[in-house]
Motif scaffolding. Structure first.
Motif, PDB file in Angstrom:
ATOM      1  N   THR A 117      54.813  35.418  38.790  1.00  0.00           N
ATOM      2  CA  THR A 117      53.628  34.993  39.084  1.00  0.00           C
ATOM      3  C   THR A 117      52.910  34.071  38.340  1.00  0.00           C
ATOM      4  O   THR A 117      51.865  33.456  38.745  1.00  0.00           O
ATOM      5  CB  THR A 117      52.763  36.344  38.980  1.00  0.00           C
ATOM      6  N   LEU A 118      53.704  33.742  37.162  1.00  0.00           N
ATOM      7  CA  LEU A 118      53.114  33.061  36.532  1.00  0.00           C
ATOM      8  C   LEU A 118      52.622  31.278  36.832  1.00  0.00           C
ATOM      9  O   LEU A 118      53.699  30.883  37.440  1.00  0.00           O
ATOM     10  CB  LEU A 118      54.076  32.575  35.112  1.00  0.00           C
ATOM     11  N   GLY A 119      51.747  31.051  36.360  1.00  0.00           N
ATOM     12  CA  GLY A 119      51.428  29.778  36.821  1.00  0.00           C
ATOM     13  C   GLY A 119      51.238  29.141  38.290  1.00  0.00           C
ATOM     14  O   GLY A 119      51.209  28.152  38.622  1.00  0.00           O
ATOM     15  N   ARG A 120      51.050  30.190  39.340  1.00  0.00           N
ATOM     16  CA  ARG A 120      50.785  29.984  40.585  1.00  0.00           C
ATOM     17  C   ARG A 120      49.590  29.250  40.848  1.00  0.00           C
ATOM     18  O   ARG A 120      48.607  29.505  40.207  1.00  0.00           O
ATOM     19  CB  ARG A 120      51.012  31.336  41.402  1.00  0.00           C
ATOM     20  N   ASP A 121      49.528  28.695  41.962  1.00  0.00           N
ATOM     21  CA  ASP A 121      48.334  28.182  42.654  1.00  0.00           C
ATOM     22  C   ASP A 121      47.236  29.462  42.655  1.00  0.00           C
ATOM     23  O   ASP A 121      47.403  30.602  43.002  1.00  0.00           O
ATOM     24  CB  ASP A 121      48.479  27.800  43.932  1.00  0.00           C
ATOM     25  N   LEU A 122      45.804  29.432  42.229  1.00  0.00           N
ATOM     26  CA  LEU A 122      45.114  30.586  42.381  1.00  0.00           C
ATOM     27  C   LEU A 122      44.976  30.993  43.560  1.00  0.00           C
ATOM     28  O   LEU A 122      44.729  32.476  43.781  1.00  0.00           O
ATOM     29  CB  LEU A 122      43.554  30.223  41.644  1.00  0.00           C
TER      30      LEU A 122
ATOM     31  N   LEU B 150      41.965  31.850  31.208  1.00  0.00           N
ATOM     32  CA  LEU B 150      40.698  32.402  31.651  1.00  0.00           C
ATOM     33  C   LEU B 150      40.431  32.375  33.149  1.00  0.00           C
ATOM     34  O   LEU B 150      39.938  33.317  33.538  1.00  0.00           O
ATOM     35  CB  LEU B 150      39.745  31.242  30.992  1.00  0.00           C
ATOM     36  N   ALA B 151      40.876  31.399  33.609  1.00  0.00           N
ATOM     37  CA  ALA B 151      40.573  31.097  35.113  1.00  0.00           C
ATOM     38  C   ALA B 151      41.215  32.534  35.760  1.00  0.00           C
ATOM     39  O   ALA B 151      40.547  33.149  36.856  1.00  0.00           O
ATOM     40  CB  ALA B 151      41.169  30.078  35.772  1.00  0.00           C
ATOM     41  N   VAL B 152      42.509  32.718  35.617  1.00  0.00           N
ATOM     42  CA  VAL B 152      43.186  34.016  36.333  1.00  0.00           C
ATOM     43  C   VAL B 152      42.156  35.014  35.729  1.00  0.00           C
ATOM     44  O   VAL B 152      41.975  36.033  36.517  1.00  0.00           O
ATOM     45  CB  VAL B 152      44.575  34.024  35.666  1.00  0.00           C
ATOM     46  N   ARG B 153      42.151  35.397  34.612  1.00  0.00           N
ATOM     47  CA  ARG B 153      41.461  36.477  33.957  1.00  0.00           C
ATOM     48  C   ARG B 153      39.890  36.502  35.066  1.00  0.00           C
ATOM     49  O   ARG B 153      39.373  37.783  35.314  1.00  0.00           O
ATOM     50  CB  ARG B 153      40.841  36.415  32.690  1.00  0.00           C
ATOM     51  N   SER B 154      39.267  35.504  35.429  1.00  0.00           N
ATOM     52  CA  SER B 154      38.101  35.764  36.004  1.00  0.00           C
ATOM     53  C   SER B 154      38.252  36.230  37.492  1.00  0.00           C
ATOM     54  O   SER B 154      37.312  36.617  38.109  1.00  0.00           O
ATOM     55  CB  SER B 154      37.246  34.329  36.118  1.00  0.00           C
ATOM     56  N   LEU B 155      39.433  36.280  37.813  1.00  0.00           N
ATOM     57  CA  LEU B 155      40.052  36.702  39.173  1.00  0.00           C
ATOM     58  C   LEU B 155      39.822  38.111  39.049  1.00  0.00           C
ATOM     59  O   LEU B 155      40.346  38.976  40.223  1.00  0.00           O
ATOM     60  CB  LEU B 155      41.008  36.062  39.888  1.00  0.00           C
ATOM     61  N   GLY B 156      40.102  38.763  37.687  1.00  0.00           N
ATOM     62  CA  GLY B 156      40.278  40.007  37.495  1.00  0.00           C
ATOM     63  C   GLY B 156      41.758  40.288  37.341  1.00  0.00           C
ATOM     64  O   GLY B 156      42.041  41.554  37.501  1.00  0.00           O
ATOM     65  N   MET B 157      42.367  39.460  36.987  1.00  0.00           N
ATOM     66  CA  MET B 157      43.746  39.775  36.518  1.00  0.00           C
ATOM     67  C   MET B 157      44.055  39.391  35.175  1.00  0.00           C
ATOM     68  O   MET B 157      43.802  38.439  34.630  1.00  0.00           O
ATOM     69  CB  MET B 157      44.620  38.995  37.630  1.00  0.00           C
ATOM     70  N   GLU B 158      44.893  40.091  34.634  1.00  0.00           N
ATOM     71  CA  GLU B 158      45.159  40.013  33.277  1.00  0.00           C
ATOM     72  C   GLU B 158      46.918  39.581  33.003  1.00  0.00           C
ATOM     73  O   GLU B 158      47.385  39.913  31.826  1.00  0.00           O
ATOM     74  CB  GLU B 158      44.959  41.502  32.519  1.00  0.00           C
ATOM     75  N   HIS B 159      47.491  39.450  33.944  1.00  0.00           N
ATOM     76  CA  HIS B 159      49.119  39.494  33.683  1.00  0.00           C
ATOM     77  C   HIS B 159      49.470  38.227  32.826  1.00  0.00           C
ATOM     78  O   HIS B 159      50.365  38.313  31.982  1.00  0.00           O
ATOM     79  CB  HIS B 159      49.751  39.358  34.932  1.00  0.00           C
ATOM     80  N   GLU B 160      48.709  36.988  33.018  1.00  0.00           N
ATOM     81  CA  GLU B 160      49.034  35.949  32.103  1.00  0.00           C
ATOM     82  C   GLU B 160      48.431  35.967  30.819  1.00  0.00           C
ATOM     83  O   GLU B 160      47.418  36.358  30.591  1.00  0.00           O
ATOM     84  CB  GLU B 160      48.596  34.575  32.815  1.00  0.00           C
TER      85      GLU B 160
END
Ligand SMILES: Cc1cc2nc3c(=O)[nH]c(=O)nc-3n(C[C@H](O)[C@H](O)[C@H](O)COP(=O)(O)OP(=O)(O)OC[C@H]3O[C@@H](n4cnc5c(N)ncnc54)[C@H](O)[C@@H]3O)c2cc1C
Ligand SMILES: Cc1cc2nc3c(=O)[nH]c(=O)nc-3n(C[C@H](O)[C@H](O)[C@H](O)COP(=O)(O)OP(=O)(O)OC[C@H]3O[C@@H](n4cnc5c(N)ncnc54)[C@H](O)[C@@H]3O)c2cc1C
Ligand code: FES
Lengths: 95, 375, 466
Positions: free
Chosen positions: B52-57, B106-116
């Motif tokens: 999942t890491l680093g995928r297109d948002l 941060l950008a991923v977190r702003s989507l509500g996801m914490e995995h990275e």
């Protein structure tokens, strides 16, 4: 299985498993291991069985040896140099 | 004789087999038509990265949902497909690169996801002791991992078969004819009819789409891989890099598998791809830069796989814009293996319900309509 | 990293490659010859210059010394020699990557001639992975290069001209052969009758074969004919050899066992390049598809010698010359008419030297049990895969060697499928009721020999300006 070759005046002195061995010039490292009388030259990294050179022409990769500290060298394709250190390769190569 | 089915899937890669499985589980009569054999192309020979890491948002939500299937693969297909949750690590070699990773997290977190998660150099060295000393940190996802691509794809095929799907290998599709209430699919050896056709033809999906009347602006990728002799275990997670095209992992057999997307040459007509040494050398250089210990490892083989790439490098998972009854699932642009299990569900939803609650909105087929018209 | 482009890059310095290089130079082409051995000569003329200098060449026979002329002509022809260079990738268009064991270089040719010779057919029998079991070719290489000869207790098992030739060579050099277990199942008189024309035209070769037999008889070397099911037994090393003949099992102590069942074209390179190959039922092997000048279906790539089709040293030499003519004509250096005029006498020589081929292929066709071994026999030595596992993969739906490879790891080890490829194809074909052509062969990918990762990386370092 092979007769010890007559000692040539220009024999090359190498080390096989730490022991000095004189081999004819032009011999491969795998040939040196055979002349030194090693019962086997490596163990298979998959099955652990002992193996020894089979084809002597670069095809089978049974002759993988540690030569001058570098593992996975195709012993039948490397010509001896004076002082070369030849060791068996146990299982998977070292890093 | 025409063989009748409820759905026909073109392509026996992971996506075709996964869709077939989900459709069969829902009670449909499914026929998969595969020109060569299951897993012959991208699905059987890829790097096996389950990431999942680093995928297109745009892909992150679907990818994260998809992870659950990998962790329970045995329940789904009766085999774990060689999946190990060994984690994925993306290495930063400079502080700028590390800052970039922080921003991304941060950008991923702003989507509500914490995995990275971003880790520093010390923790990186703890997790990956063999990493080059100049590396300053990394992003990690612990639940990510790697699987055996051929084994996983075969497991989906076997499970689809046992659920009732028919997978016909050695059957290439050469024509599609629209008929009242569905499609006549013309194969090299037989003819088949169904209301719905799923286009999971991988690198050839563009050609398949053309047969149905859809044109997409696709390119062909020919990604190369190389593999070393067996080594003693020295690296646990799959390692990628911010600044270099690299994916690096050690298999359970001890071989090191190196990829990252360097390109060879594809020949769609001959269904083959050829390695390009100059580009392969770049992969080797990237690997050696991050793992100096493997400079002396012997490369035993290289290979090259082919796949379709879209302009925005995210897939098309959608109904055809103009050919009713055609469902497209392709264009994974080099990273569709991880998405295979979940996409099967999405495709089955599209086929049986017409829509899905899975987050596939970004993968609409219509987004290229303008481009296709211009082309 | 690149040397200047040559008109012709020849890979392999056996009779085919040497003759091609000399012929091409005569026609005015610039030529490079790449060979992984330290000196030119190939398999048959291996180390011929060294043997001559050490006074051993004459004992190795007149045929062997014929190579001296070839090698000397080559040295004088003005071709550039890259000795001890292993070519590990040939890209269409003529880019040859070769390593000297430390660093790789790119050698570019407007035409590339693949003349990499033959390899011995693998002989998968019970116990063939035991130390002390080697191929006859391997023992011959030890003899030719450094004069090593087998001592007491070494058996030969197999068939084909090389077994007799080698045994006679060893006896003449004062070595010992415990016995020859002859596995040829073609019956000599019947086979000879079937190929009478060839046998008559190839009488020189027949006479030579009879000479070997006479020499072995004089030296009292035991010969057992009609042998089947040879097995090597021992703990950690071969200690005994077991076989069946006339329906009886027999056993003898052994210090070594040398196997040989003929040679097959070394097709790894042409397969990796992507040349079309066909199954040759007479020789039971794949070979690249070529025209009379060795041109393959891939642009700029030619083939000559035993890697194209097994024909022996003299035929290889002729084929090398024909390929040089083909290359020169395709480069526009000579006209097609000139090429054909020069080719005429060479082709006549090919048919004279090749007269006996059909007879030999028939007489020495490998036994079915060697092509398709029983379940417990190890087929892939590198990954430890038995014939049974291959059949199991077939029963689970694998239709070709590449699927079997993905499924079992068979062929994934360092030998890259050289030792198991023919057996995998034959075993699958038998299990699936298909032809070898339908089943196909392993897909071959670079590097052709395992290559240090750092060495490959160095090619990119150069580009990155390091
Ligand atoms: C070298 C490489 C490394 C990769 N690494 C990763 C990775 O680490 N992680 C990741 O997530 N992804 C990775 N990928 C991407 C991933 O492999 C693909 O996205 C995924 O496998 C695509 O699956 P598919 O089923 O769509 O295509 P494929 O597996 O290519 O299947 C398509 C099938 O359709 C068949 N077909 C085509 N045309 C026809 C026709 N007309 N009739 C019948 N059958 C037809 C083909 O024969 C083929 O079998 C990698 C890809 C490559 C090439
Ligand atoms: C082990 C063995 C022993 C043989 N002994 C005899 C014999 O005693 N008498 C006889 O009549 N026939 C013998 N033969 C048959 C012999 O192959 C032919 O008669 C003849 O040598 C064929 O000539 P050629 O030029 O086609 O190939 P070869 O003579 O085999 O020459 C091929 C050359 O290519 C080189 N080469 C291969 N791969 C590469 C690479 N990747 N990069 C660089 N160089 C490469 C090899 O080092 C070799 O020098 C033997 C064959 C084998 C395999
Ligand atoms: S002995 Fe076979 S490769 Fe060296």
């Amino acid at each position: 299985m092979f007769r010890k070759p007559p000692e040539a005046p220009d024999a090359v002195l190498v080390e096989v498993e730490g022991r000095p061995v004189r081999v004819p010039p032009g011999a491969s490292a795998a040939a040196a291991a055979l002349i030194a009388g090693l019962a086997s030259t490596r163990t298979s990294p998959v099955t652990g069985e002992p193996r020894a050179p089979y084809c002597m022409m670069g095809v089978c990769f049974e002759c993988l040896l540690v030569i001058d500290d570098e593992p996975s060298q195709q012993g039948c394709m490397v010509t001896v140099r004076p002082g070369m250190r030849i060791r068996r390769q146990e299982g998977a190569r070292e890093l | 004789m025409i063989r009748e089915a409820d759905a026909i899937v073109v392509g026996g890669g992971l996506h075709g087999c996964s869709a077939a499985l989900q459709l069969a589980l829902r009670g449909l009569r499914v026929v998969v038509l595969e020109r060569r054999h299951v897993g012959r192309h991208a699905s059987g020979i890829n790097a096996g990265g389950v990431r999942t890491l680093g995928r297109d948002l745009a892909e992150v939500p679907l990818s994260v949902l998809g992870m659950a299937y990998w962790h329970r693969l045995s329940e789904l297909v009766g085999d774990d497909g060689g999946f190990t949750p060994c984690g994925q690590v993306k290495v930063a070699e400079t502080h700028d690169e590390l800052a970039g990773l922080e921003k991304r997290a941060l950008a991923v977190r702003s989507l509500g996801m914490e995995h990275e998660r971003v880790i520093d150099g010390d923790e990186l060295r703890r997790r990956v002791p063999a990493i080059a000393s100049h590396c300053v940190g990394a992003m990690v996802v612990d639940g990510d991992g790697a699987a055996d691509p051929y084994r996983a794809t075969s497991a989906f095929a076997a499970r689809a078969r046992s659920a009732g799907a028919q997978i016909l290998e050695g059957e290439g599709v050469v024509g599609l004819e629209r008929q009242p209430g569905g499609w006549l699919v013309v194969g090299e050896r037989g003819r088949y009819r169904a209301p719905v056709v799923v286009n999971a033809a991988g690198a050839w999906a563009g050609r398949m789409a053309s047969l149905a009347g859809d044109e997409f602006p696709l390119k062909t990728r020919a990604s190369m891989m190389l593999v070393t002799e067996r080594m003693p275990p020295f690296v646990e997670p799959v390692v990628g890099s911010v600044g270099r095209a690299l994916s690096f992992k050690q298999s359970s057999a001890g071989t090191v598998i190196i990829g990252g997307g360097q390109q060879g040459r594809a020949d769609l007509d001959r269904e083959q791809a050829w390695v390009n040494v100059a580009n392969l050398a770049r992969s080797a250089r990237a690997a050696a830069a991050l793992f100096p210990v493997i400079r002396q490892a012997r490369i035993v083989r290289s290979w090259c796989g082919i796949e379709a790439e879209t302009p925005d490098r995210i897939p098309i998972i959608d109904h055809s814009p103009r050919a009713p009854g055609i469902v497209h699932v392709f264009g994974f642009s080099g990273h569709g293996f991880q998405l295979g299990p979940v996409c099967g569900v999405a495709v089955a939803d599209l086929v049986t319900r017409g829509s899905t609650t899975l987050p596939i909105a970004p993968f609409s087929a219509r987004r290229f309509a303008a481009a296709a018209k211009a082309a | 990293m690149s040397d200047r482009p040559f008109d012709l890059v020849v890979i392999g310095g056996g009779p085919a490659g040497l003759a091609a290089a000399s012929q091409a130079r005569q026609l005015g082409l610039s030529v490079a010859l790449v060979d992984e051995q330290p000196a030119p000569g190939g398999q048959i003329y291996r180390a011929v210059e060294r043997a001559e200098a050490e006074g051993r060449a004459t004992a190795l026979g007149e045929d062997y010394r014929h190579g001296l002329g070839l090698v000397r002509a080559f040295h004088e022809c003005g071709a550039t020699l890259f000795a001890s260079h292993q070519a590990w990738q040939v890209e269409p268009g003529g880019r040859v990557f070769a390593t000297d064991g430390k660093a790789s270089r790119l050698i570019e040719g407007r035409r590339v001639l693949v003349a990499v010779g033959a390899i011995e057919r693998p002989v998968p029998i019970r116990g063939w992975t035991l130390p002390g079991v080697m191929s006859v070719g391997a023992a011959q290489i030890l003899h030719k290069t450094i004069g090593l000869v087998p001592d007491a207790g070494v058996w030969i098992a197999g068939s084909g001209p090389l077994t007799l030739h080698f045994a006679a060579e060893i006896v003449a050099a004062g070595g010992r052969i415990a016995g020859i277990l002859d596995t040829a199942h073609g019956r000599l008189p019947e086979t000879a009758l079937r190929h009478l024309g060839g046998v008559v035209r190839g009488w020189r070769y027949v006479a030579r074969g009879l000479g070997y037999l006479a020499r072995l008889r004089m030296a009292d070397v035991r010969r057992v004919s009609g042998v089947e099911n040879v097995e090597a037994l021992g703990e950690g090393r071969v200690e005994r050899v077991r076989w069946r003949s006339g329906g009886q099992w027999q056993e003898a102590p052994a210090s070594g066992l040398l196997l040989h069942e003929g040679v097959v074209p070394n097709t790894h390179m042409t397969m990796a390049i992507g040349c079309a190959h066909d199954w040759d039922e007479a020789q039971k092997c794949f070979r690249p598809r070529t025209d009379r000048f060795g041109m393959t279906d891939v642009e700029a790539i030619l083939v000559a010698g035993d890697c194209g089709s097994i024909g022996g040293a003299r035929v290889a030499e002729c084929r090398g010359r024909l390929a040089a003519l083909g290359a020169a004509a395709s480069l526009g250096v000579i006209s097609a008419a000139e090429r054909d005029r020069l080719a005429g006498p060479v082709e006549a020589e090919v048919s004279a030297h090749g007269a006996l081929r059909g007879f030999l292929d028939d007489l020495y066709a490998p036994a079915a049990e060697l092509c398709v071994p029983p379940d417990d026999v190890m087929v892939c030595r590198c990954e430890g895969i038995t014939a049974g596992r291959i059949r199991e993969a077939a029963s689970l739906g694998c239709r070709g060697p590449n699927q079997v490879k993905s499924f079992t790891r068979c062929g994934m080890g360092p030998c890259q499928g050289r030792m198991c490829g023919p057996t995998v194809t034959a075993t699958l074909a038998a299990a699936l009721g298909m032809t070898p052509q339908e089943v196909g062969a392993f897909r071959i990918r670079p590097p052709l020999k395992p290559l240090r990762l750092g060495e490959l990386a160095a090619l990119a370092d150069a580009e990155a300006g390091e």
